[in-house]
Design a protein around this motif. Structure first.
Motif, PDB file in Angstrom:
ATOM      1  N   UNK A  80      43.518 -41.931 -22.151  1.00  7.09           N
ATOM      2  CA  UNK A  80      42.507 -40.945 -22.529  1.00  7.09           C
ATOM      3  C   UNK A  80      43.198 -39.713 -23.116  1.00  7.09           C
ATOM      4  N   UNK A  81      42.805 -39.358 -24.332  1.00  6.89           N
ATOM      5  CA  UNK A  81      43.256 -38.134 -24.982  1.00  6.89           C
ATOM      6  C   UNK A  81      42.034 -37.231 -25.114  1.00  6.89           C
ATOM      7  N   UNK A  82      42.100 -36.043 -24.535  1.00  7.91           N
ATOM      8  CA  UNK A  82      41.024 -35.053 -24.629  1.00  7.91           C
ATOM      9  C   UNK A  82      41.500 -33.971 -25.584  1.00  7.91           C
ATOM     10  N   UNK A  83      40.766 -33.791 -26.668  1.00  7.97           N
ATOM     11  CA  UNK A  83      41.196 -32.913 -27.756  1.00  7.97           C
ATOM     12  C   UNK A  83      40.215 -31.770 -27.914  1.00  7.97           C
ATOM     13  N   UNK A  84      40.727 -30.532 -27.814  1.00  8.43           N
ATOM     14  CA  UNK A  84      39.890 -29.345 -28.001  1.00  8.43           C
ATOM     15  C   UNK A  84      40.320 -28.655 -29.285  1.00  8.43           C
ATOM     16  N   UNK A  85      39.342 -28.438 -30.157  1.00 14.51           N
ATOM     17  CA  UNK A  85      39.585 -27.749 -31.425  1.00 14.51           C
ATOM     18  C   UNK A  85      38.432 -26.783 -31.641  1.00 14.51           C
ATOM     19  N   UNK A  86      38.736 -25.495 -31.573  1.00 15.26           N
ATOM     20  CA  UNK A  86      37.711 -24.446 -31.610  1.00 15.26           C
ATOM     21  C   UNK A  86      36.695 -24.711 -30.500  1.00 15.26           C
TER      22      UNK A  86
END
Length: 96
Positions: free
Chosen positions: A82-88
């Motif tokens: 699982x990759x959790x990606x936050x962008x803005x």
């Protein structure tokens, strides 16, 4: 938070992951050996052309999303990483 299903990540994030995939999987696998469960978290800043990557173990994940959300995400992912990606203000979940 508005949750949407998308078929692809923003281009700059996709390129980063593809270019660094072997190292990211290595970080994930080594961290799983230590913590047994968790996810790889990406904090992305397109303006600064920066991506911070860290492994979050279960205690940090529960602080961020709560136990019920974590259990649903973990169960949905099965054996995938699982990759959790936050962008803005956007959050993306990538299962590899």
């Amino acid at each position: 938070m508005n949750v949407q299903n998308i078929s692809s990540l923003p281009d700059f994030i996709d390129k980063f992951i593809k270019h660094n995939q072997d190292k990211l999987i290595e970080i994930y696998d080594e961290s799983i050996k230590i913590y047994n469960t968790g996810l790889l978290y990406f904090q992305c800043d397109k303006e600064q052309n920066n991506v911070d990557v860290m492994f979050l173990h279960v205690d940090k994940i529960l602080e961020m999303m709560g136990e019920q959300s974590w259990e649903m995400l973990k169960n949905d992912a099965g054996d995938k990483k699982i990759f959790l990606i936050k962008e803005d203000s956007n959050m993306f979940i990538l299962k590899i």
